[in-house]
Design a protein around this motif. Structure first.
Motif, PDB file in Angstrom:
ATOM      1  N   PHE A  11       0.832  -1.207   0.000  1.00 50.37           N
ATOM      2  CA  PHE A  11       0.000   0.000   0.000  1.00 50.37           C
ATOM      3  C   PHE A  11       0.866   1.257   0.000  1.00 50.37           C
ATOM      4  CE2 PHE A  11      -2.247   3.340   2.376  1.00 50.37           C
ATOM      5  CZ  PHE A  11      -3.365   3.491   1.569  1.00 50.37           C
ATOM      6  N   GLU A  12       1.924   1.262   0.796  1.00 48.32           N
ATOM      7  CA  GLU A  12       2.794   2.437   0.867  1.00 48.32           C
ATOM      8  C   GLU A  12       3.430   2.741  -0.485  1.00 48.32           C
ATOM      9  OE1 GLU A  12       6.889   3.912   3.176  1.00 48.32           O
ATOM     10  OE2 GLU A  12       6.132   1.861   3.404  1.00 48.32           O
ATOM     11  N   THR A  13       3.860   1.694  -1.164  1.00 46.62           N
ATOM     12  CA  THR A  13       4.508   1.889  -2.456  1.00 46.62           C
ATOM     13  C   THR A  13       3.531   2.446  -3.480  1.00 46.62           C
ATOM     14  OG1 THR A  13       6.050   0.084  -2.020  1.00 46.62           O
ATOM     15  CG2 THR A  13       5.753   0.741  -4.312  1.00 46.62           C
ATOM     16  N   LEU A  14       2.319   1.902  -3.524  1.00 44.88           N
ATOM     17  CA  LEU A  14       1.326   2.369  -4.491  1.00 44.88           C
ATOM     18  C   LEU A  14       0.933   3.820  -4.240  1.00 44.88           C
ATOM     19  CD1 LEU A  14      -0.965  -0.797  -4.733  1.00 44.88           C
ATOM     20  CD2 LEU A  14       0.798  -0.038  -6.330  1.00 44.88           C
ATOM     21  N   VAL A  15       0.827   4.193  -2.968  1.00 50.46           N
ATOM     22  CA  VAL A  15       0.499   5.580  -2.638  1.00 50.46           C
ATOM     23  C   VAL A  15       1.622   6.523  -3.084  1.00 50.46           C
ATOM     24  CG1 VAL A  15       0.126   7.198  -0.740  1.00 50.46           C
ATOM     25  CG2 VAL A  15      -1.036   4.988  -0.736  1.00 50.46           C
ATOM     26  N   ASN A  16       2.872   6.111  -2.839  1.00 51.79           N
ATOM     27  CA  ASN A  16       4.008   6.935  -3.261  1.00 51.79           C
ATOM     28  C   ASN A  16       4.069   7.073  -4.772  1.00 51.79           C
ATOM     29  OD1 ASN A  16       4.934   7.459  -0.661  1.00 51.79           O
ATOM     30  ND2 ASN A  16       6.222   5.642  -0.615  1.00 51.79           N
ATOM     31  N   VAL A  17       3.782   5.984  -5.483  1.00 52.72           N
ATOM     32  CA  VAL A  17       3.773   6.042  -6.942  1.00 52.72           C
ATOM     33  C   VAL A  17       2.688   7.000  -7.433  1.00 52.72           C
ATOM     34  CG1 VAL A  17       3.231   4.708  -9.025  1.00 52.72           C
ATOM     35  CG2 VAL A  17       4.769   3.754  -7.306  1.00 52.72           C
ATOM     36  N   LEU A  18       1.513   6.958  -6.802  1.00 49.67           N
ATOM     37  CA  LEU A  18       0.388   7.787  -7.233  1.00 49.67           C
ATOM     38  C   LEU A  18       0.675   9.268  -7.038  1.00 49.67           C
ATOM     39  CD1 LEU A  18      -2.499   7.986  -8.269  1.00 49.67           C
ATOM     40  CD2 LEU A  18      -3.293   7.736  -5.905  1.00 49.67           C
ATOM     41  N   TRP A  19       1.063   9.667  -5.839  1.00 53.70           N
ATOM     42  CA  TRP A  19       1.233  11.099  -5.599  1.00 53.70           C
ATOM     43  C   TRP A  19       2.467  11.657  -6.301  1.00 53.70           C
ATOM     44  CZ3 TRP A  19       5.489  13.313  -3.449  1.00 53.70           C
ATOM     45  CH2 TRP A  19       6.302  12.546  -2.623  1.00 53.70           C
ATOM     46  N   ALA A  20       3.532  10.859  -6.439  1.00 53.34           N
ATOM     47  CA  ALA A  20       4.724  11.342  -7.130  1.00 53.34           C
ATOM     48  C   ALA A  20       4.454  11.526  -8.621  1.00 53.34           C
ATOM     49  CB  ALA A  20       5.879  10.371  -6.914  1.00 53.34           C
ATOM     50  N   THR A  21       3.725  10.598  -9.218  1.00 50.73           N
ATOM     51  CA  THR A  21       3.409  10.710 -10.640  1.00 50.73           C
ATOM     52  C   THR A  21       2.483  11.892 -10.908  1.00 50.73           C
ATOM     53  OG1 THR A  21       3.626   8.307 -10.871  1.00 50.73           O
ATOM     54  CG2 THR A  21       2.528   9.489 -12.648  1.00 50.73           C
ATOM     55  N   LEU A  22       1.438  12.039 -10.090  1.00 49.14           N
ATOM     56  CA  LEU A  22       0.525  13.174 -10.262  1.00 49.14           C
ATOM     57  C   LEU A  22       1.241  14.501 -10.031  1.00 49.14           C
ATOM     58  CD1 LEU A  22      -2.721  11.821  -8.549  1.00 49.14           C
ATOM     59  CD2 LEU A  22      -2.243  12.042 -10.997  1.00 49.14           C
ATOM     60  N   GLY A  23       2.095  14.541  -9.008  1.00 50.32           N
ATOM     61  CA  GLY A  23       2.863  15.758  -8.769  1.00 50.32           C
ATOM     62  C   GLY A  23       3.772  16.091  -9.932  1.00 50.32           C
ATOM     63  N   GLY A  24       4.393  15.074 -10.529  1.00 52.72           N
ATOM     64  CA  GLY A  24       5.235  15.302 -11.700  1.00 52.72           C
ATOM     65  C   GLY A  24       4.441  15.814 -12.882  1.00 52.72           C
ATOM     66  N   MET A  25       3.228  15.301 -13.064  1.00 51.76           N
ATOM     67  CA  MET A  25       2.394  15.770 -14.170  1.00 51.76           C
ATOM     68  C   MET A  25       2.019  17.236 -14.001  1.00 51.76           C
ATOM     69  SD  MET A  25      -0.046  12.402 -14.606  1.00 51.76           S
ATOM     70  CE  MET A  25      -1.177  13.253 -15.706  1.00 51.76           C
ATOM     71  N   VAL A  26       1.744  17.650 -12.769  1.00 49.13           N
ATOM     72  CA  VAL A  26       1.416  19.053 -12.509  1.00 49.13           C
ATOM     73  C   VAL A  26       2.626  19.942 -12.790  1.00 49.13           C
ATOM     74  CG1 VAL A  26       0.771  20.711 -10.731  1.00 49.13           C
ATOM     75  CG2 VAL A  26      -0.376  18.491 -10.842  1.00 49.13           C
ATOM     76  N   LEU A  58      11.339   9.476  -6.886  1.00 52.93           N
ATOM     77  CA  LEU A  58      12.040  10.368  -7.805  1.00 52.93           C
ATOM     78  C   LEU A  58      11.847   9.928  -9.256  1.00 52.93           C
ATOM     79  CD1 LEU A  58      15.359  10.989  -5.832  1.00 52.93           C
ATOM     80  CD2 LEU A  58      13.360  12.471  -6.011  1.00 52.93           C
ATOM     81  N   ILE A  59      11.863   8.622  -9.496  1.00 56.55           N
ATOM     82  CA  ILE A  59      11.660   8.136 -10.862  1.00 56.55           C
ATOM     83  C   ILE A  59      10.243   8.442 -11.336  1.00 56.55           C
ATOM     84  CG2 ILE A  59      11.474   6.048 -12.274  1.00 56.55           C
ATOM     85  CD1 ILE A  59      13.805   4.899 -10.767  1.00 56.55           C
ATOM     86  N   CYS A  60       9.249   8.193 -10.485  1.00 56.06           N
ATOM     87  CA  CYS A  60       7.865   8.481 -10.852  1.00 56.06           C
ATOM     88  C   CYS A  60       7.657   9.974 -11.094  1.00 56.06           C
ATOM     89  CB  CYS A  60       6.921   7.983  -9.761  1.00 56.06           C
ATOM     90  SG  CYS A  60       6.823   6.182  -9.637  1.00 56.06           S
ATOM     91  N   LEU A  61       8.280  10.799 -10.269  1.00 57.52           N
ATOM     92  CA  LEU A  61       8.176  12.247 -10.459  1.00 57.52           C
ATOM     93  C   LEU A  61       8.783  12.660 -11.790  1.00 57.52           C
ATOM     94  CD1 LEU A  61       7.511  15.047  -8.997  1.00 57.52           C
ATOM     95  CD2 LEU A  61       9.956  15.116  -8.558  1.00 57.52           C
ATOM     96  N   TYR A  62       9.928  12.093 -12.115  1.00 56.15           N
ATOM     97  CA  TYR A  62      10.617  12.451 -13.355  1.00 56.15           C
ATOM     98  C   TYR A  62       9.779  12.046 -14.573  1.00 56.15           C
ATOM     99  CZ  TYR A  62      14.335  12.724 -16.835  1.00 56.15           C
ATOM    100  OH  TYR A  62      15.069  13.032 -17.943  1.00 56.15           O
ATOM    101  N   VAL A  63       9.320  10.800 -14.581  1.00 53.78           N
ATOM    102  CA  VAL A  63       8.522  10.318 -15.712  1.00 53.78           C
ATOM    103  C   VAL A  63       7.222  11.118 -15.831  1.00 53.78           C
ATOM    104  CG1 VAL A  63       7.286   8.341 -16.657  1.00 53.78           C
ATOM    105  CG2 VAL A  63       9.522   8.012 -15.611  1.00 53.78           C
ATOM    106  N   GLY A  64       6.569  11.392 -14.705  1.00 54.11           N
ATOM    107  CA  GLY A  64       5.338  12.168 -14.731  1.00 54.11           C
ATOM    108  C   GLY A  64       5.546  13.585 -15.236  1.00 54.11           C
ATOM    109  N   THR A  65       6.688  14.188 -14.909  1.00 57.20           N
ATOM    110  CA  THR A  65       6.968  15.549 -15.362  1.00 57.20           C
ATOM    111  C   THR A  65       7.145  15.601 -16.874  1.00 57.20           C
ATOM    112  OG1 THR A  65       8.046  16.060 -13.250  1.00 57.20           O
ATOM    113  CG2 THR A  65       8.515  17.514 -15.101  1.00 57.20           C
ATOM    114  N   ILE A  66       7.918  14.670 -17.414  1.00 54.81           N
ATOM    115  CA  ILE A  66       8.135  14.652 -18.857  1.00 54.81           C
ATOM    116  C   ILE A  66       6.820  14.407 -19.583  1.00 54.81           C
ATOM    117  CG2 ILE A  66       9.358  13.526 -20.745  1.00 54.81           C
ATOM    118  CD1 ILE A  66      11.104  15.199 -18.877  1.00 54.81           C
ATOM    119  N   TYR A  67       6.000  13.508 -19.037  1.00 53.54           N
ATOM    120  CA  TYR A  67       4.708  13.243 -19.666  1.00 53.54           C
ATOM    121  C   TYR A  67       3.764  14.440 -19.523  1.00 53.54           C
ATOM    122  CZ  TYR A  67      -0.110  11.596 -19.854  1.00 53.54           C
ATOM    123  OH  TYR A  67      -1.442  11.476 -20.116  1.00 53.54           O
ATOM    124  N   GLY A  68       3.737  15.051 -18.359  1.00 49.73           N
ATOM    125  CA  GLY A  68       2.838  16.181 -18.134  1.00 49.73           C
ATOM    126  C   GLY A  68       3.146  17.373 -19.021  1.00 49.73           C
ATOM    127  N   GLY A  69       4.405  17.515 -19.424  1.00 53.23           N
ATOM    128  CA  GLY A  69       4.757  18.624 -20.302  1.00 53.23           C
ATOM    129  C   GLY A  69       4.108  18.552 -21.657  1.00 53.23           C
TER     130      GLY A  69
END
Length: 276
Positions: A11-26, A58-69
């Motif tokens: 559960f902890e891992t999935l939550v971290n993946v979710l918020w990091a990816t969404l934050g990266g997209m923003v 950090l990886i999820c944030l990075y991937v989400g940022t590139i995609y969100g752009g």
């Protein structure tokens, strides 16, 4: 690898993946905020995490940022990150012509496919690629720069690439303003303290795309806006497009992986080379 996949099911891992990816997209959707800046801001929040969770965030944030752009690149013709400049070239005309949903769907499925391919390569051949990357020296960087200028000429016009070559060398001239990276030698600053720091990539990108689009809209008298009324394409329907373009997708994935392992050469260079 199986143990790592089992570890992702907590559960902890999935939550971290979710918020990091969404934050990266923003972060990626806001022009001027790059993936590097997002990682710098997020690193301080990972100090209290375990090593595996911190790297995952950090990886999820990075991937989400590139995609969100790709969102602002397609809908506004203003790349959210430098890597999305190539996306704006084709994505924004699609959005203006009423195919915004299709463009966004293609960007989503392509980002997913590229991320999965990159993760697979990271698992299989990372040690070997690291050895090759460390052998990259000054001559290789010089040849890569010349190769990039040749690509710029080809993208401009196959019959008359002179405009692209001029633009490429002008870009190199602009990039040379400021302190030299190795020995901090001051170049083309003309005694100005502001120019000694160089011309940042993001202001240049926003100026080239964002300000240009504003001036064109002012001259036209009416802004060109993206619309989705004529297109209701879903992301899942774009899977077929990816399969039909599997040769291009595979080639682009290989190019992105090969460019990404080279130190100092990022996703923006890989995107333009793949687009060319």
């Amino acid at each position: 690898m199986l143990d790592a996949l089992v570890g992702l099911a907590t559960f902890e891992t999935l939550v971290n993946v979710l918020w990091a990816t969404l934050g990266g997209m923003v972060i990626g959707a806001l022009p001027g905020l790059t993936a590097t800046m997002g990682l710098a801001l997020m690193t301080s929040l990972t100090y209290g995490m375990g090593g595996d969770q911190a790297i995952l965030v950090l990886i999820c944030l990075y991937v989400g940022t590139i995609y969100g752009g790709s969102r602002s690149a397609i809908l506004l013709n203003i790349p959210g990150t430098p890597a999305n400049a190539a996306t704006a070239v084709e994505g924004y005309p699609m959005a203006v012509s009423g195919r915004a949903s299709r463009a966004l769907g293609l960007a989503t499925i392509a980002s997913l496919a590229g991320s999965l391919f990159g993760a697979l390569c990271l698992y299989l051949i990372a040690p070997m690629l690291a050895e090759v990357a460390l052998r990259f020296g000054s001559f290789e960087y010089f040849l890569l720069g010349i190769f990039g200028i040749l690509i710029a000429g080809t993208m401009t016009s196959v019959e008359d690439p002179l405009k692209g070559w001029i633009s490429g060398f002008f870009g190199l001239l602009v990039a040379m303003v400021g302190l030299e990276a190795m020995h901090a030698y001051e170049r083309f600053s003309f005694g100005s303290l502001e120019l000694s720091g160089g011309i940042a990539l993001i202001p240049a990108m926003v100026g080239a795309f964002g300000v240009a689009e504003l001036l064109v809209s002012m001259g036209r008298g009416k802004a060109r806006t993206a619309t989705t009324m004529a297109d209701r394409t879903s992301v899942l329907s774009c899977v077929g497009d990816l399969w039909r373009s599997r040769v291009t997708a595979g080639r682009s994935s290989i190019i992105g992986t090969a460019i990404g392992i080279i130190p100092g050469v990022g996703e923006d260079v890989a995107a333009w080379i793949s687009y060319a």
